[in-house]
Write a protein that holds these residues in place. Sequence first.
Motif, PDB file in Angstrom:
ATOM      1  N   LEU A 184      -1.289 -17.413-126.300  1.00 52.25           N
ATOM      2  CA  LEU A 184      -1.950 -18.571-126.905  1.00 52.25           C
ATOM      3  C   LEU A 184      -3.145 -18.176-127.776  1.00 52.25           C
ATOM      4  O   LEU A 184      -3.843 -19.047-128.301  1.00 52.25           O
ATOM      5  CB  LEU A 184      -2.409 -19.543-125.818  1.00 52.25           C
ATOM      6  CG  LEU A 184      -1.291 -20.180-124.972  1.00 52.25           C
ATOM      7  CD1 LEU A 184      -1.885 -21.071-123.890  1.00 52.25           C
ATOM      8  CD2 LEU A 184      -0.330 -20.970-125.844  1.00 52.25           C
ATOM      9  N   GLY A 185      -3.385 -16.895-127.924  1.00 48.01           N
ATOM     10  CA  GLY A 185      -4.493 -16.445-128.761  1.00 48.01           C
ATOM     11  C   GLY A 185      -5.854 -16.661-128.134  1.00 48.01           C
ATOM     12  O   GLY A 185      -6.855 -16.819-128.850  1.00 48.01           O
ATOM     13  N   LEU A 186      -5.912 -16.646-126.811  1.00 50.31           N
ATOM     14  CA  LEU A 186      -7.170 -16.847-126.100  1.00 50.31           C
ATOM     15  C   LEU A 186      -7.709 -15.523-125.588  1.00 50.31           C
ATOM     16  O   LEU A 186      -6.946 -14.626-125.219  1.00 50.31           O
ATOM     17  CB  LEU A 186      -6.965 -17.806-124.918  1.00 50.31           C
ATOM     18  CG  LEU A 186      -6.506 -19.222-125.279  1.00 50.31           C
ATOM     19  CD1 LEU A 186      -6.013 -19.954-124.037  1.00 50.31           C
ATOM     20  CD2 LEU A 186      -7.644 -19.998-125.941  1.00 50.31           C
ATOM     21  N   ASN A 187      -9.018 -15.428-125.518  1.00 54.36           N
ATOM     22  CA  ASN A 187      -9.678 -14.213-125.051  1.00 54.36           C
ATOM     23  C   ASN A 187      -9.760 -14.207-123.528  1.00 54.36           C
ATOM     24  O   ASN A 187      -9.889 -15.261-122.906  1.00 54.36           O
ATOM     25  CB  ASN A 187     -11.085 -14.141-125.658  1.00 54.36           C
ATOM     26  CG  ASN A 187     -11.724 -12.782-125.480  1.00 54.36           C
ATOM     27  OD1 ASN A 187     -12.047 -12.371-124.375  1.00 54.36           O
ATOM     28  ND2 ASN A 187     -11.906 -12.075-126.593  1.00 54.36           N
ATOM     29  N   ASP A 188      -9.718 -13.030-122.940  1.00 51.85           N
ATOM     30  CA  ASP A 188      -9.831 -12.924-121.483  1.00 51.85           C
ATOM     31  C   ASP A 188     -11.139 -13.492-120.968  1.00 51.85           C
ATOM     32  O   ASP A 188     -11.215 -13.966-119.828  1.00 51.85           O
ATOM     33  CB  ASP A 188      -9.715 -11.456-121.050  1.00 51.85           C
ATOM     34  CG  ASP A 188      -8.301 -10.908-121.220  1.00 51.85           C
ATOM     35  OD1 ASP A 188      -7.377 -11.720-121.402  1.00 51.85           O
ATOM     36  OD2 ASP A 188      -8.138  -9.671-121.172  1.00 51.85           O
ATOM     37  N   ARG A 189     -12.177 -13.450-121.767  1.00 48.22           N
ATOM     38  CA  ARG A 189     -13.503 -13.901-121.323  1.00 48.22           C
ATOM     39  C   ARG A 189     -13.725 -15.390-121.552  1.00 48.22           C
ATOM     40  O   ARG A 189     -14.741 -15.937-121.125  1.00 48.22           O
ATOM     41  CB  ARG A 189     -14.596 -13.102-122.047  1.00 48.22           C
ATOM     42  CG  ARG A 189     -14.587 -11.618-121.712  1.00 48.22           C
ATOM     43  CD  ARG A 189     -15.751 -10.895-122.386  1.00 48.22           C
ATOM     44  NE  ARG A 189     -15.659 -10.996-123.840  1.00 48.22           N
ATOM     45  CZ  ARG A 189     -14.943 -10.184-124.595  1.00 48.22           C
ATOM     46  NH1 ARG A 189     -14.231  -9.203-124.029  1.00 48.22           N
ATOM     47  NH2 ARG A 189     -14.914 -10.316-125.903  1.00 48.22           N
ATOM     48  N   ASP A 190     -12.805 -16.049-122.243  1.00 49.47           N
ATOM     49  CA  ASP A 190     -12.957 -17.480-122.512  1.00 49.47           C
ATOM     50  C   ASP A 190     -12.877 -18.291-121.214  1.00 49.47           C
ATOM     51  O   ASP A 190     -12.143 -17.941-120.287  1.00 49.47           O
ATOM     52  CB  ASP A 190     -11.860 -17.979-123.458  1.00 49.47           C
ATOM     53  CG  ASP A 190     -12.026 -17.467-124.878  1.00 49.47           C
ATOM     54  OD1 ASP A 190     -13.169 -17.188-125.271  1.00 49.47           O
ATOM     55  OD2 ASP A 190     -10.996 -17.352-125.586  1.00 49.47           O
ATOM     56  N   THR A 191     -13.632 -19.374-121.169  1.00 53.42           N
ATOM     57  CA  THR A 191     -13.452 -20.383-120.124  1.00 53.42           C
ATOM     58  C   THR A 191     -12.621 -21.501-120.737  1.00 53.42           C
ATOM     59  O   THR A 191     -13.025 -22.122-121.724  1.00 53.42           O
ATOM     60  CB  THR A 191     -14.800 -20.932-119.630  1.00 53.42           C
ATOM     61  OG1 THR A 191     -15.588 -19.841-119.121  1.00 53.42           O
ATOM     62  CG2 THR A 191     -14.594 -21.952-118.520  1.00 53.42           C
TER      63      THR A 191
END
Length: 382
Positions: A184-191
């Motif tokens: 989904l193009g999300l970063n591991d650190r994103d909440t």
Amino acid sequence: MSDKTPRLAMVAGEASGDLLAGLLLGGLRARWPGLTAHGIGGPKMAAQGFDAWWPHHKLSVFGYVDALLHYREIMGIRDQLAQRLLADKPELFIGVDAPDFNFGLELKLREAGVKTVHFVCPSIWAWRGERVQKIARAVDHVLCLFPFEPALLQQHGIAATYVGHPLADAIPLQPPKVASRKALGLNDRDTVVALLPGSRRSEIRFIAQPLLQAAALLQLARPELRFVMPVAPGLAELITPLVQRFAPNVNLQQLDGRSHEALAACDITLVASGTATLEAALFKRPMVIAYRMHWLNWLRIRGRRYQPWVGLPNVLARDFLVPELLQDDCTPEALAAAALSWLDDPARCEAVQARFMEQHQLLRCNTAQIATDAIAKILNKA
């Protein structure tokens, strides 16, 4: 009969029924590769070779107000389907949920000698318990998703089998969070917060707005938050204007379906009551359950509930594992506050995830195999 290739008819009336029926068809086809099935269904069923004479969304209504608006069309479809099936009878009919549509059809078919199976016991343990009499007349066998249901039905002389929940087999015990975020193009650190406003058009009308307004409040409180919103097929035309109006500044990614990826990727979810709440629990995601409906439907339902819980994870636990914000309580402010309470309490999140793991293991029974075995026995008796 079990050694021959059966010809089945099926009806699934909305996205959740299509999902369940598609998983069931996978098990049936593993036993009978040449199986044919037709009736009313959606894309998950079509992927298993199902011949949909009408699309499942034609039956996707909720409550008396919605049903009255579409009554003539829906009854016309049921009459046409009944005539077609009575003229060329299948070996077995399987009604997948959609009880208000399927029970009447099952009764006609059963009276004409067609064996009938209903997949998903109606929530007679929650409300409208009088429906058990209709089940007894219309259905030869019920395939139950939850372990307490067969004994309840058997008290009324209704044959039933606990098959577990096919989603518990399909969803891994450990959700693929990293892979889903990458997809989904999300970063591991994103909440990440997932918004699931429902799969019916009526649900979008009543639930999407407070969820999006809650997202706007959460974005103000936590600018770093990311939001994903899976949109069921055909509903983008309703959702997109609501996003533009109520959440124009929210870091929100609309998804074409992909609800399982969204649940695997997120940290928490705001979710409409229904099958999606069980999916969220199977993905071990802390959630806030939301629901709003037409006020006439609410007046009718409010006084007829047998238990305090609405969300399936809470029903299974017989406890409020997660908050439920219904009707007048389903406000943007309350939704946002409940979401923040999860984000601010990692220990609480870990505790509810452990309870969800217990539920997952309880419901993981190789549903397709057990259900197929039960259906084979019914066909042998035909």
